[in-house]
Design a protein around this motif. Structure first.
Motif, mmCIF file in Angstrom:
data_model
loop_
_atom_site.group_PDB
_atom_site.id
_atom_site.type_symbol
_atom_site.label_atom_id
_atom_site.label_comp_id
_atom_site.label_asym_id
_atom_site.label_seq_id
_atom_site.Cartn_x
_atom_site.Cartn_y
_atom_site.Cartn_z
ATOM 1 N N HIS A 176 0.811 -1.232 0.000
ATOM 2 C CA HIS A 176 0.000 0.000 0.000
ATOM 3 C C HIS A 176 0.840 1.276 0.000
ATOM 4 O O HIS A 176 0.556 2.222 0.725
ATOM 5 N N THR A 192 1.761 2.850 3.281
ATOM 6 C CA THR A 192 0.731 3.350 4.189
ATOM 7 C C THR A 192 0.055 2.176 4.887
ATOM 8 O O THR A 192 0.307 1.023 4.565
ATOM 9 N N SER A 193 -0.838 2.468 5.799
ATOM 10 C CA SER A 193 -1.578 1.392 6.456
ATOM 11 C C SER A 193 -2.594 0.795 5.484
ATOM 12 O O SER A 193 -2.963 1.427 4.493
ATOM 13 N N ASN A 194 -3.056 -0.391 5.774
ATOM 14 C CA ASN A 194 -4.002 -1.091 4.899
ATOM 15 C C ASN A 194 -5.291 -0.322 4.669
ATOM 16 O O ASN A 194 -5.934 -0.474 3.641
ATOM 17 N N THR A 195 -5.698 0.468 5.633
ATOM 18 C CA THR A 195 -6.972 1.166 5.511
ATOM 19 C C THR A 195 -6.818 2.659 5.205
ATOM 20 O O THR A 195 -7.795 3.390 5.225
ATOM 21 N N TYR A 196 -5.610 3.097 4.910
ATOM 22 C CA TYR A 196 -5.386 4.501 4.596
ATOM 23 C C TYR A 196 -5.946 4.869 3.224
ATOM 24 O O TYR A 196 -6.487 5.942 3.030
ATOM 25 N N ASP A 228 -7.361 -0.578 -4.105
ATOM 26 C CA ASP A 228 -7.252 -2.035 -3.986
ATOM 27 C C ASP A 228 -7.958 -2.723 -5.153
ATOM 28 O O ASP A 228 -7.430 -3.671 -5.741
ATOM 29 N N SER A 244 -7.854 -4.759 4.289
ATOM 30 C CA SER A 244 -7.765 -3.439 3.661
ATOM 31 C C SER A 244 -9.132 -3.018 3.145
ATOM 32 O O SER A 244 -10.067 -3.811 3.102
ATOM 33 N N ASN A 245 -9.229 -1.777 2.720
ATOM 34 C CA ASN A 245 -10.528 -1.227 2.332
ATOM 35 C C ASN A 245 -11.154 -1.899 1.114
ATOM 36 O O ASN A 245 -12.363 -1.856 0.955
ATOM 37 N N GLN A 302 -13.908 -5.287 4.579
ATOM 38 C CA GLN A 302 -14.002 -3.838 4.757
ATOM 39 C C GLN A 302 -15.018 -3.195 3.801
ATOM 40 O O GLN A 302 -15.676 -2.243 4.161
#
Length: 143
Positions: free
Chosen positions: A87, A90-94, A100, A132-133, A138
């Motif tokens: 990513h 960055t973090s998986n959910t940033y 994705d 992740s998003n 998510q």
């Protein structure tokens, strides 16, 4: 051009499509320069899908098709796989889900085009299990 050939059967479109695919796989050696490089797989997916349509065109030389498959595997796949695993630091959910999703789409298209079940399964497993998003946990919320 690939779709126009598939719909009309006019080989002029097929020749144009394979010429475009051949030229890109001959000339393009690196993907860089865009701060949103994680979205470039939108184009990689289009290349792979167009080539998959053209796979059945008998005038596309086997060596050209093999080179194109190598181009997708060696240039585009590492970009997609790298994004899905890192990513961009960055973090998986940033990053929003669409980043994705376009990387998963491109990975699936490359796996299909290159007859590579491992590449294909990477995207499927990512969707099913990643935190992740863009992954199912998510992007699909349960009430």
């Amino acid at each position: 051009m690939a779709l126009r050939w598939e719909i009309t059967g006019d080989n002029n479109y097929a020749n144009a499509a394979t010429n475009i695919l051949n030229q890109w796989s001959l000339i393009c050696t690196n993907l860089y320069g865009d701060p949103n490089i994680g979205l470039l797989p939108l184009y990689g997916c289009q290349f792979a899908c167009g080539a998959e349509i053209m796979r059945s065109y008998t005038n596309w030389q086997a060596s050209d098709f093999a080179r194109f498959q190598g181009w997708m595997t060696n240039l585009w796949y590492p970009l997609c796989s790298g994004f899905l695993t890192g990513h961009d630091g960055t973090s998986n959910t940033y990053i929003w889900a669409n980043w994705d999703l376009c990387n998963m789409d491109c990975t699936i298209a490359i796996g299909v085009l290159c007859d590579n079940r491992t590449i294909y399964n990477q995207a499927i497993n990512y969707y099913k299990t990643a935190a992740s998003n863009g992954a199912a946990k998510q992007v699909v919320y349960y009430l």
